[in-house]
Design a protein around this motif. Structure first.
Motif, PDB file in Angstrom:
ATOM      1  N   GLY A  29     -15.203  -2.610  -6.911  1.00 20.92           N
ATOM      2  CA  GLY A  29     -15.784  -3.738  -7.619  1.00 20.92           C
ATOM      3  C   GLY A  29     -16.819  -4.488  -6.794  1.00 20.92           C
ATOM      4  O   GLY A  29     -17.780  -5.046  -7.347  1.00 20.92           O
ATOM      5  N   CYS A  30     -16.657  -4.489  -5.467  1.00 21.39           N
ATOM      6  CA  CYS A  30     -17.592  -5.199  -4.595  1.00 21.39           C
ATOM      7  C   CYS A  30     -18.982  -4.575  -4.592  1.00 21.39           C
ATOM      8  O   CYS A  30     -19.969  -5.253  -4.267  1.00 21.39           O
ATOM      9  CB  CYS A  30     -17.047  -5.238  -3.171  1.00 21.39           C
ATOM     10  SG  CYS A  30     -15.656  -6.380  -2.948  1.00 21.39           S
ATOM     11  N   LYS A  31     -19.084  -3.299  -4.957  1.00 17.60           N
ATOM     12  CA  LYS A  31     -20.397  -2.652  -5.006  1.00 17.60           C
ATOM     13  C   LYS A  31     -21.309  -3.321  -6.032  1.00 17.60           C
ATOM     14  O   LYS A  31     -22.533  -3.244  -5.930  1.00 17.60           O
ATOM     15  CB  LYS A  31     -20.247  -1.162  -5.336  1.00 17.60           C
ATOM     16  CG  LYS A  31     -19.777  -0.308  -4.174  1.00 17.60           C
ATOM     17  CD  LYS A  31     -19.551   1.127  -4.621  1.00 17.60           C
ATOM     18  CE  LYS A  31     -20.816   1.803  -5.085  1.00 17.60           C
ATOM     19  NZ  LYS A  31     -21.755   2.060  -4.000  1.00 17.60           N
ATOM     20  N   CYS A  32     -20.702  -3.951  -7.023  1.00 10.75           N
ATOM     21  CA  CYS A  32     -21.490  -4.553  -8.102  1.00 10.75           C
ATOM     22  C   CYS A  32     -21.849  -6.014  -7.834  1.00 10.75           C
ATOM     23  O   CYS A  32     -22.545  -6.639  -8.642  1.00 10.75           O
ATOM     24  CB  CYS A  32     -20.711  -4.456  -9.423  1.00 10.75           C
ATOM     25  SG  CYS A  32     -20.269  -2.771  -9.892  1.00 10.75           S
ATOM     26  N   VAL A  33     -21.365  -6.585  -6.728  1.00 14.16           N
ATOM     27  CA  VAL A  33     -21.602  -8.002  -6.454  1.00 14.16           C
ATOM     28  C   VAL A  33     -23.060  -8.257  -6.098  1.00 14.16           C
ATOM     29  O   VAL A  33     -23.711  -9.150  -6.643  1.00 14.16           O
ATOM     30  CB  VAL A  33     -20.669  -8.500  -5.328  1.00 14.16           C
ATOM     31  CG1 VAL A  33     -21.034  -9.919  -4.898  1.00 14.16           C
ATOM     32  CG2 VAL A  33     -19.211  -8.437  -5.797  1.00 14.16           C
ATOM     33  N   CYS A  34     -23.584  -7.476  -5.163  1.00 15.83           N
ATOM     34  CA  CYS A  34     -24.979  -7.654  -4.761  1.00 15.83           C
ATOM     35  C   CYS A  34     -25.484  -6.386  -4.096  1.00 15.83           C
ATOM     36  O   CYS A  34     -24.698  -5.514  -3.696  1.00 15.83           O
ATOM     37  CB  CYS A  34     -25.141  -8.844  -3.816  1.00 15.83           C
ATOM     38  SG  CYS A  34     -24.310  -8.650  -2.225  1.00 15.83           S
ATOM     39  N   LYS A  35     -26.787  -6.266  -3.956  1.00  8.78           N
ATOM     40  CA  LYS A  35     -27.399  -5.074  -3.369  1.00  8.78           C
ATOM     41  C   LYS A  35     -26.981  -4.890  -1.912  1.00  8.78           C
ATOM     42  O   LYS A  35     -26.795  -3.767  -1.447  1.00  8.78           O
ATOM     43  CB  LYS A  35     -28.930  -5.170  -3.483  1.00  8.78           C
ATOM     44  CG  LYS A  35     -29.653  -3.918  -2.982  1.00  8.78           C
ATOM     45  CD  LYS A  35     -31.167  -4.073  -3.082  1.00  8.78           C
ATOM     46  CE  LYS A  35     -31.617  -4.118  -4.520  1.00  8.78           C
ATOM     47  NZ  LYS A  35     -33.108  -4.106  -4.628  1.00  8.78           N
ATOM     48  N   TRP A  36     -26.821  -5.987  -1.185  1.00 11.90           N
ATOM     49  CA  TRP A  36     -26.444  -5.905   0.231  1.00 11.90           C
ATOM     50  C   TRP A  36     -25.073  -5.258   0.393  1.00 11.90           C
ATOM     51  O   TRP A  36     -24.887  -4.337   1.176  1.00 11.90           O
ATOM     52  CB  TRP A  36     -26.455  -7.311   0.832  1.00 11.90           C
ATOM     53  CG  TRP A  36     -26.037  -7.362   2.289  1.00 11.90           C
ATOM     54  CD1 TRP A  36     -26.337  -6.464   3.258  1.00 11.90           C
ATOM     55  CD2 TRP A  36     -25.244  -8.372   2.914  1.00 11.90           C
ATOM     56  NE1 TRP A  36     -25.788  -6.845   4.456  1.00 11.90           N
ATOM     57  CE2 TRP A  36     -25.114  -8.017   4.277  1.00 11.90           C
ATOM     58  CE3 TRP A  36     -24.653  -9.549   2.460  1.00 11.90           C
ATOM     59  CZ2 TRP A  36     -24.397  -8.797   5.181  1.00 11.90           C
ATOM     60  CZ3 TRP A  36     -23.952 -10.327   3.373  1.00 11.90           C
ATOM     61  CH2 TRP A  36     -23.824  -9.954   4.713  1.00 11.90           C
ATOM     62  N   TRP A  37     -24.087  -5.723  -0.393  1.00 12.31           N
ATOM     63  CA  TRP A  37     -22.746  -5.148  -0.302  1.00 12.31           C
ATOM     64  C   TRP A  37     -22.755  -3.679  -0.732  1.00 12.31           C
ATOM     65  O   TRP A  37     -22.073  -2.848  -0.156  1.00 12.31           O
ATOM     66  CB  TRP A  37     -21.779  -5.946  -1.159  1.00 12.31           C
ATOM     67  CG  TRP A  37     -21.412  -7.281  -0.581  1.00 12.31           C
ATOM     68  CD1 TRP A  37     -22.044  -7.916   0.450  1.00 12.31           C
ATOM     69  CD2 TRP A  37     -20.352  -8.138  -1.005  1.00 12.31           C
ATOM     70  NE1 TRP A  37     -21.447  -9.127   0.698  1.00 12.31           N
ATOM     71  CE2 TRP A  37     -20.405  -9.290  -0.178  1.00 12.31           C
ATOM     72  CE3 TRP A  37     -19.387  -8.051  -1.988  1.00 12.31           C
ATOM     73  CZ2 TRP A  37     -19.497 -10.340  -0.325  1.00 12.31           C
ATOM     74  CZ3 TRP A  37     -18.483  -9.095  -2.140  1.00 12.31           C
ATOM     75  CH2 TRP A  37     -18.543 -10.227  -1.312  1.00 12.31           C
ATOM     76  N   ASN A  38     -23.525  -3.383  -1.758  1.00 16.19           N
ATOM     77  CA  ASN A  38     -23.619  -1.995  -2.225  1.00 16.19           C
ATOM     78  C   ASN A  38     -24.168  -1.091  -1.119  1.00 16.19           C
ATOM     79  O   ASN A  38     -23.698   0.023  -0.912  1.00 16.19           O
ATOM     80  CB  ASN A  38     -24.506  -1.927  -3.465  1.00 16.19           C
ATOM     81  CG  ASN A  38     -24.634  -0.514  -4.002  1.00 16.19           C
ATOM     82  OD1 ASN A  38     -23.632   0.148  -4.231  1.00 16.19           O
ATOM     83  ND2 ASN A  38     -25.852  -0.051  -4.188  1.00 16.19           N
ATOM     84  N   THR A  39     -25.178  -1.587  -0.386  1.00 15.66           N
ATOM     85  CA  THR A  39     -25.755  -0.812   0.708  1.00 15.66           C
ATOM     86  C   THR A  39     -24.744  -0.593   1.825  1.00 15.66           C
ATOM     87  O   THR A  39     -24.623   0.513   2.367  1.00 15.66           O
ATOM     88  CB  THR A  39     -27.000  -1.522   1.265  1.00 15.66           C
ATOM     89  OG1 THR A  39     -27.961  -1.667   0.220  1.00 15.66           O
ATOM     90  CG2 THR A  39     -27.625  -0.727   2.410  1.00 15.66           C
TER      91      THR A  39
END
Length: 373
Positions: A29-39
């Motif tokens: 779910g954290c991948k969808c929070v923001c681009k930075w976390w996804n990276t």
């Protein structure tokens, strides 16, 4: 007196350390929070560290698939071979929403290709999915009349990206085939090369095996093919020069393995391995099932036998490779070096009274790699 300073941690290091402590479901779910976390979460080094820190998610084994009359979904069992049984994916594809039912078409390093079940090709949808996280993604339509096979090419040690290779019909003739490749980078299918011809023998394009960076297919005759999805080259590879039918074809531990049936497998058989340079096959193991039958009544009284899965495994200098076979009413597993029996652990209810017969063509190896769709 000198004091050494602790290395400074930047914001990315701090956030990565926090994310490493999260359960897998929350991490997805954290991948969808923001681009930075996804990276951060998509970084190969983070994936490796997360896998090492969370061994409870490590599991490898195989799905068994069988089709029952009037059942909307295929019947699935999952047998763990290594890792923790409680980390095994649930043997169900019901999380994929398709009113025509769903079946597995191919598996590779933690990913499954699934499709609509009871329908014609014009209505069939294809999905890439990861059963441990219940993620799935519908693929664009394949513009062809017949799909002879569809396979995943994915090696997480080489690239974070997978590719999907389909073998379709061609308008050139009924003996021509066209390769089409899907890439998640482009999000679309593209034809690869010109249509190629296949002889009038049954090629098992629905049983592609990914090994050494390429997909491999064998047939009921002497033709065998391999396709490199990076260079997009289709090449032939040698087969033993005898008339036979395949009794098993698969990959394990970086080895391409083949069993040929010249008669009933209950008489014994050879497990052959392809040389790394594709110069030919050699006998890796010879199995004398008389020794197995003396220790197992189910094998002794069996009038037929099928190979389900072979696991190539060496622990230091000790060969711990084993085989899983199916005889009427029972699944049996034993080590290849000394025929000692092994317990097959599973979190499924196995009903041997159904009279279902399984073979390697209904087996889909699965390893829970750290991958998100």
């Amino acid at each position: 007196m000198c004091y050494s300073k602790a290395p400074k941690m930047n914001n990315s290091d701090v956030m990565s350390d926090i994310l490493l402590r999260l359960p897998l479901k929350d991490l997805v779910g954290c991948k969808c929070v923001c681009k930075w976390w996804n990276t951060l979460i998509s970084d190969p080094i983070f994936k490796l560290n997360y896998s090492l820190r969370n061994p409870q998610y490590n599991i490898s084994g195989f799905f068994l698939q069988k089709f029952l009359y009037l059942e909307l979904h295929s019947k699935l069992l999952f047998f763990p071979c290594e890792g923790r049984v409680d980390a095994a994916p649930k043997p169900s594809l019901s999380f994929i929403e398709d009113d025509k039912g769903v079946r597995i078409q191919h598996s590779c390093n933690g990913l499954l290709i699934c499709s609509s079940f009871r329908c014609g090709e014009e209505d069939r949808k294809y999905y890439i999915c990861k059963p441990t996280t219940k993620q799935y993604f519908p693929l664009p339509n394949l513009e062809c009349r017949t799909v002879f096979g569809i396979s995943i090419a994915y090696d997480p040690n080489r690239s974070p990206h997978y590719k999907i290779v389909s073998i379709c019909d061609s308008y050139f003739s009924k003996n021509h085939r066209q390769i089409k490749i899907y890439s998640p980078v482009t999000g679309s299918w593209k034809p690869s090369g010109k249509p190629f011809t296949v002889p009038d023998e049954d090629m098992l394009f629905n049983r592609g095996v990914f090994w050494n960076g390429s997909l491999h297919w064998i047939g009921m005759g002497n033709l065998a093919l391999r396709f490199d999805p990076e260079t997009e080259l289709m090449l032939t590879m040698p087969m033993p020069p005898t008339q036979r039918k395949p009794g098993y074809f698969g990959e394990s531990g970086g080895h391409l393995l083949l069993v040929e049936a010249y008669g009933p497998l209950t008489a014994g058989f050879d497990i052959m391995e392809m040389k790394a340079d594709y110069s030919g096959w050699f006998v890796k193991y010879h199995l004398n099932l008389d020794q197995v039958a003396r220790r197992c009544q189910a094998v002794e009284r069996a009038n037929r036998l099928s190979i389900l899965h072979i696991v190539y495994n060496h622990v230091e200098d000790v060969d711990e490779s084993f085989i899983v076979i199916h005889v009427p009413g029972e699944f049996v597993s034993f080590k290849l070096r000394d025929y000692s029996f092994m317990d097959l652990q599973t979190n499924n209810h196995v009903d041997s009274g159904l009279g279902l017969w399984y073979s390697w063509e209904g087996v889909y190896p699965y390893t829970n790699t750290f991958f998100y769709l």
